[in-house]
Design an enzyme around this catalytic site. Structure first.
Site, PDB file in Angstrom:
ATOM      1  N   LYS A  47      35.080  28.102  40.432  1.00  0.00           N
ATOM      2  CA  LYS A  47      35.060  28.484  41.848  1.00  0.00           C
ATOM      3  C   LYS A  47      34.353  27.421  42.690  1.00  0.00           C
ATOM      4  CE  LYS A  47      36.064  33.063  40.946  1.00  0.00           C
ATOM      5  NZ  LYS A  47      37.411  33.014  40.503  1.00  0.00           N
ATOM      6  N   CYS A  48      34.578  26.173  42.359  1.00  0.00           N
ATOM      7  CA  CYS A  48      33.887  25.043  42.985  1.00  0.00           C
ATOM      8  C   CYS A  48      34.894  24.238  43.809  1.00  0.00           C
ATOM      9  CB  CYS A  48      33.278  24.188  41.867  1.00  0.00           C
ATOM     10  SG  CYS A  48      32.518  22.642  42.385  1.00  0.00           S
ATOM     11  N   GLY A  49      34.417  23.581  44.833  1.00  0.00           N
ATOM     12  CA  GLY A  49      35.287  22.705  45.603  1.00  0.00           C
ATOM     13  C   GLY A  49      35.863  21.571  44.763  1.00  0.00           C
TER      14      GLY A  49
END
Length: 157
Positions: A34-36
């Site tokens: 769930k990271c950029g």
């Protein structure tokens, strides 16, 4: 001591001695779903596909220490990586990469990485290039795109 001295648990719950990777060049990455920077899974898989027949492996270690960006279970992580990015390189169980509970492998990596003053891992997708003998060759920042280190990997191969 080298990377091959450590054991880590796979997403499936099996203990895997990293000595099984002796003779192979490794790219060890702390990951998050769930990271950029999560889209790097795609370029990591492309890198793996292009070099897997040349004694090269990528080892992914999910980590929830940065903004709680890896909240899921090992099963959730496996499904996410497979469905969204077609990940076929080896993924391991969630680990801490910094602090007193950091996995011993990451304690070693952060201490041994050249040209970095034993600094903590700053974010998800920090990468460590390891030679065939298990020695840390290079450390790359999270924003370093995997395809940009192809020449470094080929030089070690």
């Amino acid at each position: 001591m080298t990377v091959h001295s450590f054991t880590a648990e796979t997403l499936q719950g099996n203990a895997m001695p990293l000595s099984e990777y002796s003779g192979k060049v490794l790219l060890i990455v702390n990951t998050a779903s769930k990271c950029g920077l999560t889209p790097q899974y795609e370029s990591l898989q492309e890198l793996y596909d292009s070099l897997k027949d040349e004694q090269f492996e990528i080892l992914g270690f999910p980590c929830n220490q940065f903004g709680a960006q890896e909240p899921g279970s090992e099963k959730d992580i496996q499904e996410f990586c497979s469905i969204n990015y077609g990940v076929r390189f080896q993924m391991f169980a969630k680990v801490d990469v910094n602090g007193e509970n950091a996995h011993p492998l990451f304690q070693y990596l952060t201490h041994e990485a050249p040209e970095v003053e034993h600094g903590d891992i700053p974010w998800n997708f920090t990468k460590f290039l390891v030679d065939q003998n298990g020695n840390v060759v290079e450390r790359y920042e999270p924003t370093t795109e995997p395809h940009t280190i192809l020449k470094d990997i080929e030089a070690v191969l």
